[in-house]
Design a protein around this motif. Structure first.
Motif, PDB file in Angstrom:
ATOM      1  N   GLN A  30       0.835  -1.199   0.000  1.00 52.64           N
ATOM      2  CA  GLN A  30       0.000   0.000   0.000  1.00 52.64           C
ATOM      3  C   GLN A  30       0.871   1.252   0.000  1.00 52.64           C
ATOM      4  O   GLN A  30       1.648   1.477   0.929  1.00 52.64           O
ATOM      5  CB  GLN A  30      -0.940   0.010   1.217  1.00 52.64           C
ATOM      6  CG  GLN A  30      -1.961   1.128   1.187  1.00 52.64           C
ATOM      7  CD  GLN A  30      -2.965   1.025   2.324  1.00 52.64           C
ATOM      8  OE1 GLN A  30      -2.676   0.478   3.394  1.00 52.64           O
ATOM      9  NE2 GLN A  30      -4.169   1.560   2.103  1.00 52.64           N
ATOM     10  N   GLN A  38      -3.326   5.349  -1.440  1.00 55.97           N
ATOM     11  CA  GLN A  38      -3.848   4.336  -2.361  1.00 55.97           C
ATOM     12  C   GLN A  38      -4.400   3.137  -1.597  1.00 55.97           C
ATOM     13  O   GLN A  38      -4.113   2.942  -0.416  1.00 55.97           O
ATOM     14  CB  GLN A  38      -2.738   3.850  -3.296  1.00 55.97           C
ATOM     15  CG  GLN A  38      -2.166   4.924  -4.193  1.00 55.97           C
ATOM     16  CD  GLN A  38      -3.202   5.464  -5.158  1.00 55.97           C
ATOM     17  OE1 GLN A  38      -3.967   4.710  -5.770  1.00 55.97           O
ATOM     18  NE2 GLN A  38      -3.255   6.781  -5.297  1.00 55.97           N
ATOM     19  N   GLY A  39      -5.178   2.320  -2.289  1.00 55.74           N
ATOM     20  CA  GLY A  39      -5.638   1.080  -1.705  1.00 55.74           C
ATOM     21  C   GLY A  39      -4.551   0.021  -1.775  1.00 55.74           C
ATOM     22  O   GLY A  39      -3.572   0.173  -2.516  1.00 55.74           O
ATOM     23  N   PRO A  40      -4.684  -1.045  -1.009  1.00 56.25           N
ATOM     24  CA  PRO A  40      -3.710  -2.137  -1.086  1.00 56.25           C
ATOM     25  C   PRO A  40      -3.645  -2.723  -2.492  1.00 56.25           C
ATOM     26  O   PRO A  40      -4.661  -2.848  -3.167  1.00 56.25           O
ATOM     27  CB  PRO A  40      -4.255  -3.158  -0.076  1.00 56.25           C
ATOM     28  CG  PRO A  40      -5.095  -2.360   0.874  1.00 56.25           C
ATOM     29  CD  PRO A  40      -5.711  -1.289   0.031  1.00 56.25           C
ATOM     30  N   GLN A  81      -8.618  -1.759 -11.610  1.00 60.79           N
ATOM     31  CA  GLN A  81      -8.978  -1.190 -10.320  1.00 60.79           C
ATOM     32  C   GLN A  81     -10.413  -0.658 -10.331  1.00 60.79           C
ATOM     33  O   GLN A  81     -10.811   0.058 -11.249  1.00 60.79           O
ATOM     34  CB  GLN A  81      -8.007  -0.045 -10.022  1.00 60.79           C
ATOM     35  CG  GLN A  81      -8.098   0.529  -8.635  1.00 60.79           C
ATOM     36  CD  GLN A  81      -7.087   1.649  -8.433  1.00 60.79           C
ATOM     37  OE1 GLN A  81      -6.766   2.394  -9.346  1.00 60.79           O
ATOM     38  NE2 GLN A  81      -6.578   1.762  -7.217  1.00 60.79           N
ATOM     39  N   GLN A 127     -13.927   4.317  -6.990  1.00 62.36           N
ATOM     40  CA  GLN A 127     -14.716   4.698  -5.835  1.00 62.36           C
ATOM     41  C   GLN A 127     -15.093   6.168  -5.926  1.00 62.36           C
ATOM     42  O   GLN A 127     -14.303   7.001  -6.380  1.00 62.36           O
ATOM     43  CB  GLN A 127     -13.933   4.477  -4.537  1.00 62.36           C
ATOM     44  CG  GLN A 127     -13.861   3.035  -4.107  1.00 62.36           C
ATOM     45  CD  GLN A 127     -13.246   2.868  -2.736  1.00 62.36           C
ATOM     46  OE1 GLN A 127     -12.243   2.184  -2.587  1.00 62.36           O
ATOM     47  NE2 GLN A 127     -13.849   3.472  -1.725  1.00 62.36           N
ATOM     48  N   GLN A 143     -10.246   1.718   7.071  1.00 68.53           N
ATOM     49  CA  GLN A 143      -8.865   1.827   7.564  1.00 68.53           C
ATOM     50  C   GLN A 143      -8.661   3.182   8.216  1.00 68.53           C
ATOM     51  O   GLN A 143      -8.904   4.217   7.597  1.00 68.53           O
ATOM     52  CB  GLN A 143      -7.869   1.631   6.417  1.00 68.53           C
ATOM     53  CG  GLN A 143      -6.413   1.578   6.866  1.00 68.53           C
ATOM     54  CD  GLN A 143      -5.469   1.325   5.706  1.00 68.53           C
ATOM     55  OE1 GLN A 143      -5.728   1.735   4.575  1.00 68.53           O
ATOM     56  NE2 GLN A 143      -4.357   0.643   5.971  1.00 68.53           N
ATOM     57  N   PHE A 164     -12.428   1.371   1.775  1.00 67.33           N
ATOM     58  CA  PHE A 164     -11.975   0.743   0.537  1.00 67.33           C
ATOM     59  C   PHE A 164     -12.947  -0.362   0.132  1.00 67.33           C
ATOM     60  O   PHE A 164     -13.409  -1.129   0.984  1.00 67.33           O
ATOM     61  CB  PHE A 164     -10.598   0.103   0.712  1.00 67.33           C
ATOM     62  CG  PHE A 164      -9.484   1.077   0.935  1.00 67.33           C
ATOM     63  CD1 PHE A 164      -8.990   1.311   2.208  1.00 67.33           C
ATOM     64  CD2 PHE A 164      -8.906   1.747  -0.138  1.00 67.33           C
ATOM     65  CE1 PHE A 164      -7.949   2.208   2.420  1.00 67.33           C
ATOM     66  CE2 PHE A 164      -7.869   2.636   0.061  1.00 67.33           C
ATOM     67  CZ  PHE A 164      -7.397   2.871   1.347  1.00 67.33           C
ATOM     68  N   LEU A 178      -7.904  -9.678  -3.881  1.00 65.97           N
ATOM     69  CA  LEU A 178      -8.785  -8.530  -4.005  1.00 65.97           C
ATOM     70  C   LEU A 178      -8.069  -7.412  -4.753  1.00 65.97           C
ATOM     71  O   LEU A 178      -6.873  -7.197  -4.567  1.00 65.97           O
ATOM     72  CB  LEU A 178      -9.207  -8.036  -2.628  1.00 65.97           C
ATOM     73  CG  LEU A 178      -9.973  -9.055  -1.773  1.00 65.97           C
ATOM     74  CD1 LEU A 178     -10.288  -8.470  -0.401  1.00 65.97           C
ATOM     75  CD2 LEU A 178     -11.253  -9.481  -2.478  1.00 65.97           C
ATOM     76  N   PHE A 185      -8.291  -3.451  -5.016  1.00 62.21           N
ATOM     77  CA  PHE A 185      -8.878  -2.373  -4.227  1.00 62.21           C
ATOM     78  C   PHE A 185      -8.976  -1.075  -5.021  1.00 62.21           C
ATOM     79  O   PHE A 185      -8.135  -0.767  -5.866  1.00 62.21           O
ATOM     80  CB  PHE A 185      -8.044  -2.116  -2.969  1.00 62.21           C
ATOM     81  CG  PHE A 185      -8.196  -3.171  -1.912  1.00 62.21           C
ATOM     82  CD1 PHE A 185      -7.347  -4.268  -1.883  1.00 62.21           C
ATOM     83  CD2 PHE A 185      -9.198  -3.078  -0.949  1.00 62.21           C
ATOM     84  CE1 PHE A 185      -7.494  -5.247  -0.908  1.00 62.21           C
ATOM     85  CE2 PHE A 185      -9.347  -4.048   0.024  1.00 62.21           C
ATOM     86  CZ  PHE A 185      -8.491  -5.133   0.048  1.00 62.21           C
ATOM     87  N   GLY A 186     -10.023  -0.305  -4.671  1.00 66.57           N
ATOM     88  CA  GLY A 186     -10.134   1.051  -5.184  1.00 66.57           C
ATOM     89  C   GLY A 186      -9.188   1.968  -4.420  1.00 66.57           C
ATOM     90  O   GLY A 186      -8.482   1.536  -3.505  1.00 66.57           O
ATOM     91  N   SER A 187      -9.184   3.240  -4.791  1.00 67.27           N
ATOM     92  CA  SER A 187      -8.280   4.218  -4.175  1.00 67.27           C
ATOM     93  C   SER A 187      -8.783   4.725  -2.831  1.00 67.27           C
ATOM     94  O   SER A 187      -8.070   5.448  -2.141  1.00 67.27           O
ATOM     95  CB  SER A 187      -8.075   5.406  -5.108  1.00 67.27           C
ATOM     96  OG  SER A 187      -7.431   4.985  -6.280  1.00 67.27           O
ATOM     97  N   GLY A 188      -9.998   4.368  -2.483  1.00 63.88           N
ATOM     98  CA  GLY A 188     -10.501   4.727  -1.165  1.00 63.88           C
ATOM     99  C   GLY A 188     -11.343   5.991  -1.132  1.00 63.88           C
ATOM    100  O   GLY A 188     -11.233   6.860  -2.013  1.00 63.88           O
TER     101      GLY A 188
END
Lengths: 116, 111
Positions: free
Chosen positions: A37, A41-43, B2, B5, B36, B87, B99, B101-104
């Motif tokens: 990560q 950014q996302g993981p 990706q 979001q 998170q 996320f 998985l 993941f998006g950028s959140g």
């Protein structure tokens, strides 16, 4: 019970050095995942183990990255000849993988790697 | 690829509601939602499987629209503890367990 643990929590190294990051999954979890990560950014997926074998290593960025899980429990992510671009938080997750469909991945607190 | 979001960030007052969206251009098997907090591990919230299901836990619920390949996370009567980055992680299914993941979405709940 105990969650996923990772050591060290922080690692500072110099460019070109070798590092090892350790992950202790939740007891009894068959699957283990490594993600990376970057800030904001996302993981990002790196590699996934089912038992002792790497079921999918398609996320490893290049051959400087390698991971092992010799006894199907603890895993070590190894990075050779580190570069500044490797700086990130390395997250480990584990899951039970008992339903054959999908299941919950539980994340550890991560190792923050800084390459100077 | 990706998932996308939206919104990228949202600021709420305690007690207000929020919706966070997660869209994919590919067919999904499941969507996983995590929260998170800064410097901490992502914490699992819920999984939604294809089939258009909806789930809820306390005042947080989510839906998955298989036709649109979109999932939405609903936070009602938000609490200060809801602050963090949310996320979505998408799973393609089959042998691909990882998985993406998006950028959140950064959610801030103010008193």
């Amino acid at each position: 019970g105990a969650g996923v643990s990772q050591t060290p929590s922080n690692k500072v190294t110099e460019k070109g050095k070798y590092v090892e990051l350790r992950c202790d999954p939740i007891s009894g979890h068959t699957a283990l995942y490594w993600y990376r990560q970057s800030l904001g950014q996302g993981p990002e997926f790196l590699i996934y183990f089912q038992g002792t074998g790497a079921a999918d290593d398609s996320g490893l960025p290049n051959d400087r990255f390698f991971a092992v899980r010799p006894e199907g429990s603890v895993s070590t992510l190894k990075i050779q000849r580190t570069e500044r671009g490797d700086s990130a938080v390395y997250l480990c997750a584990s899951s039970l993988l008992d339903r054959g469909n999908t299941d919950t991945q539980y994340f550890g607190p991560g190792t923050r790697l800084t390459v100077l | 690829q990706q998932p996308v979001q939206s919104p990228q960030a949202v600021i709420l007052r305690e007690g207000e509601d929020a919706v966070i969206n997660c869209s994919s251009s590919k067919a999904l098997y499941s969507v996983h939602w995590y929260r998170q907090k800064h410097g901490e591990a992502p914490v699992f919230l819920m999984i939604l499987l294809k089939g258009g299901e909806q789930k809820g836990h306390d005042k947080i619920s989510a839906s998955f629209n298989e036709k649109k390949q979109q999932s939405s996370l609903y936070l009602t009567a938000s609490q200060l503890s809801y602050s963090g980055t949310y996320f979505c992680g998408t799973e393609m299914g089959g042998s691909a367990r990882q998985l993406t993941f998006g950028s959140g979405t950064q959610l801030t709940v103010l008193p």
